[in-house]
Design a protein around this motif. Structure first.
Motif, PDB file in Angstrom:
ATOM      1  N   LEU A 178       0.824  -1.207   0.000  1.00  7.47           N
ATOM      2  CA  LEU A 178       0.000   0.000   0.000  1.00  7.47           C
ATOM      3  C   LEU A 178       0.861   1.261   0.000  1.00  7.47           C
ATOM      4  N   HIS A 179       1.921   1.272   0.803  1.00  5.11           N
ATOM      5  CA  HIS A 179       2.753   2.466   0.864  1.00  5.11           C
ATOM      6  C   HIS A 179       3.495   2.721  -0.444  1.00  5.11           C
ATOM      7  N   LEU A 180       3.829   1.658  -1.172  1.00  7.49           N
ATOM      8  CA  LEU A 180       4.612   1.830  -2.395  1.00  7.49           C
ATOM      9  C   LEU A 180       3.772   2.023  -3.647  1.00  7.49           C
ATOM     10  N   ASP A 212      -3.764   4.388   7.465  1.00 12.44           N
ATOM     11  CA  ASP A 212      -2.403   4.919   7.512  1.00 12.44           C
ATOM     12  C   ASP A 212      -1.989   5.528   6.178  1.00 12.44           C
ATOM     13  N   CYS A 213      -2.459   4.927   5.086  1.00 12.21           N
ATOM     14  CA  CYS A 213      -2.130   5.440   3.752  1.00 12.21           C
ATOM     15  C   CYS A 213      -3.136   6.468   3.262  1.00 12.21           C
ATOM     16  N   ARG A 214      -4.091   6.810   4.111  1.00 12.34           N
ATOM     17  CA  ARG A 214      -5.118   7.819   3.817  1.00 12.34           C
ATOM     18  C   ARG A 214      -5.882   7.477   2.534  1.00 12.34           C
ATOM     19  N   LEU A 215      -6.306   6.223   2.492  1.00  9.82           N
ATOM     20  CA  LEU A 215      -7.073   5.754   1.348  1.00  9.82           C
ATOM     21  C   LEU A 215      -8.568   5.902   1.604  1.00  9.82           C
ATOM     22  N   ARG A 231      -7.731   2.374  -7.063  1.00 11.22           N
ATOM     23  CA  ARG A 231      -6.317   2.151  -7.339  1.00 11.22           C
ATOM     24  C   ARG A 231      -5.957   0.698  -7.041  1.00 11.22           C
ATOM     25  N   VAL A 232      -6.605   0.144  -6.004  1.00 10.39           N
ATOM     26  CA  VAL A 232      -6.291  -1.222  -5.577  1.00 10.39           C
ATOM     27  C   VAL A 232      -7.545  -1.870  -5.009  1.00 10.39           C
ATOM     28  N   ILE A 233      -7.644  -3.179  -5.184  1.00 12.17           N
ATOM     29  CA  ILE A 233      -8.667  -3.984  -4.520  1.00 12.17           C
ATOM     30  C   ILE A 233      -7.965  -4.893  -3.522  1.00 12.17           C
ATOM     31  N   TYR A 234      -8.506  -4.952  -2.314  1.00  8.88           N
ATOM     32  CA  TYR A 234      -8.009  -5.871  -1.292  1.00  8.88           C
ATOM     33  C   TYR A 234      -9.088  -6.894  -0.996  1.00  8.88           C
ATOM     34  N   ALA A 292      12.448  -0.939  -1.648  1.00  6.99           N
ATOM     35  CA  ALA A 292      11.871  -0.141  -0.567  1.00  6.99           C
ATOM     36  C   ALA A 292      12.937   0.215   0.465  1.00  6.99           C
ATOM     37  N   GLY A 293      12.804   1.395   1.036  1.00  6.95           N
ATOM     38  CA  GLY A 293      13.797   1.868   1.988  1.00  6.95           C
ATOM     39  C   GLY A 293      14.016   0.932   3.152  1.00  6.95           C
ATOM     40  N   ALA A 294      12.932   0.344   3.672  1.00  9.73           N
ATOM     41  CA  ALA A 294      13.067  -0.518   4.847  1.00  9.73           C
ATOM     42  C   ALA A 294      13.921  -1.736   4.541  1.00  9.73           C
TER      43      ALA A 294
END
Length: 409
Positions: A97-99, A123-126, A154-157, A253-255
């Motif tokens: 989600l963040h990416l 958290d991702c303000r979706l 944008r996405v389906i979960y 990803a940064g992490a």
């Protein structure tokens, strides 16, 4: 989320809502043996304790792919470049989600849905849009209708196999249609498939949504999976299957770049479990055990609830996979009140249905539903927990006689 044996006024409280694996099934002896084997290998200190390969253990990925080919008929479309090792399905969802989304994007999600996905959406303000589900999972034609009207996500979960909380499994036809819609309208699909290998009564494991995502140049599915329900959540180990370009973006990803590959230590241990066959044998045992547990729960519900609410006063889907049963009662029953005011008197805890509502505008609240889990408890406390649930519901109905005999919705 009370513990199983909370003490209240001298009475032991049975938690039939707790969605954990059965403690007696956690394979500590096999994990201990696997660690000993991993620690005895040349270069063990590096494999176990150094920073890991960014995409995850090559050994584990190869063994995992071989197992999936054997158990669910995966073919050459599943290659190492399609797999990222993760710390479990929840963190994987968060990474994706963040990416791959931006604040203000829309996510379509199962309704009722997996309640612990909602914080990641927030958290991702979706913007969350509820998509109704039935005994065959997400209503894909409802997705088509919204897209045709201009409301494109944008996405389906979705949890397409043994859904949490309903236990529903999406049909092959719906999965194929959902992938077609994703290509037509340009959205992504996150399929949370942690229950794919947990199907019961001898039923073969359903296909992953990724198996319907056959265009190598236009992959739209992230299939998220985990060892938490198969081996043990303390391992904090899972995987994502996606197109190579999407996997490469996750790896960048940064992490991961900062912290190194995820969980090399448990990866080495689980790889040894696959080499020895302990992992494969354990999953067979888990499926057999949960098959019996699911029957115990459903038989108890069918024995205890009709005398209280009538044969039509409750309904649920008998699960063929997953961990859960979602019991719907008559309109007007408030399971939050049932939980807080009546269940303490009989010594039982469950999840009220409101937790599985996203809170999206116009969405259902599921205030007349509750979720129970058959995986965590042994059969005797499971039956006793349902008996206590029925006793609490009987007291509730005595105070609400107008609801007796009303059909569930």
């Amino acid at each position: 989320m009370s513990s199983l044996w909370d003490k209240k006024d001298g009475q032991e409280v049975i938690n039939i809502g707790k969605g954990h694996p059965k403690t007696s099934l956690l394979p500590l002896p096999a994990i201990t043996a696997a660690f000993a084997a991993a620690a005895a290998r040349p270069g063990a200190a590096t494999a176990l304790l150094q920073y890991g390969r960014m995409q995850g253990s090559e050994d584990l990925i190869a063994l995992l792919i071989a197992w999936l080919r054997e158990t669910v008929g995966r073919g050459d479309e599943l290659q190492p470049e399609n797999v990222l090792i993760t710390t479990g399905s929840g963190p994987a969802l968060d990474y994706i989600l963040h990416l791959f989304t931006s604040a203000g994007d829309t996510v379509f999600a199962d309704s009722p849905g997996y309640f612990l996905a909602f914080p990641s959406f927030h958290d991702c303000r979706l913007r969350i849009v509820d998509i109704p589900t039935d005994e065959h999972g997400m209503d894909v034609e409802a997705v088509a209708a919204k897209c045709a009207a201009g409301d494109v996500p944008r996405v389906i979960y979705t949890v397409p196999i043994g859904a949490n909380p309903t236990g529903a499994t999406m049909t092959d036809e719906r999965r194929q249609r959902l992938v077609e819609l994703a290509r037509q309208y340009g959205f992504l699909i996150i399929a949370d498939e942690v229950y794919q290998l947990l199907t019961y009564d001898g039923a073969p494991a359903p296909k992953s949504l990724a198996q319907f995502d056959s265009d190598p140049d236009n992959r739209v599915v992230f299939a998220v999976n985990s060892f938490s329900k198969l081996l043990g959540p303390g391992l904090r180990l899972g995987w994502v299957e996606a197109g190579p370009a999407h996997v490469a973006r996750l790896v960048a990803a940064g992490a991961i770049q900062s912290g190194g590959g995820l969980n090399p230590f448990p990866s080495a241990v689980v790889a040894e479990m696959f080499r020895s066959g302990d992992a494969q044998r354990h999953v067979v045992t888990v499926r057999e055990t949960y098959t019996a547990s699911a029957s115990t729960l459903c038989d108890a519900l069918d024995a205890e609830l009709p005398p209280v609410v009538g044969a039509a006063g409750y309904r649920y889907l008998r699960p063929t996979g997953g961990f859960f049963v979602f019991v719907r009662l008559a309109p007007g029953v408030d399971t939050e009140v049932l939980l807080k005011e009546y269940a303490p008197q009989t010594g039982v805890v469950f999840f009220a249905g409101r937790h599985f509502a996203s809170g999206a505008p116009g969405g259902q609240a599921f205030t007349n539903a509750l979720r129970v889990c058959f995986a965590f408890l042994d059969e005797a406390p499971l039956r006793e927990g349902v008996r206590r649930l029925a006793a609490a519901l009987k007291a509730y109905m005595a105070d609400h006689p107008e609801l007796v005999g009303v059909a569930a919705t």
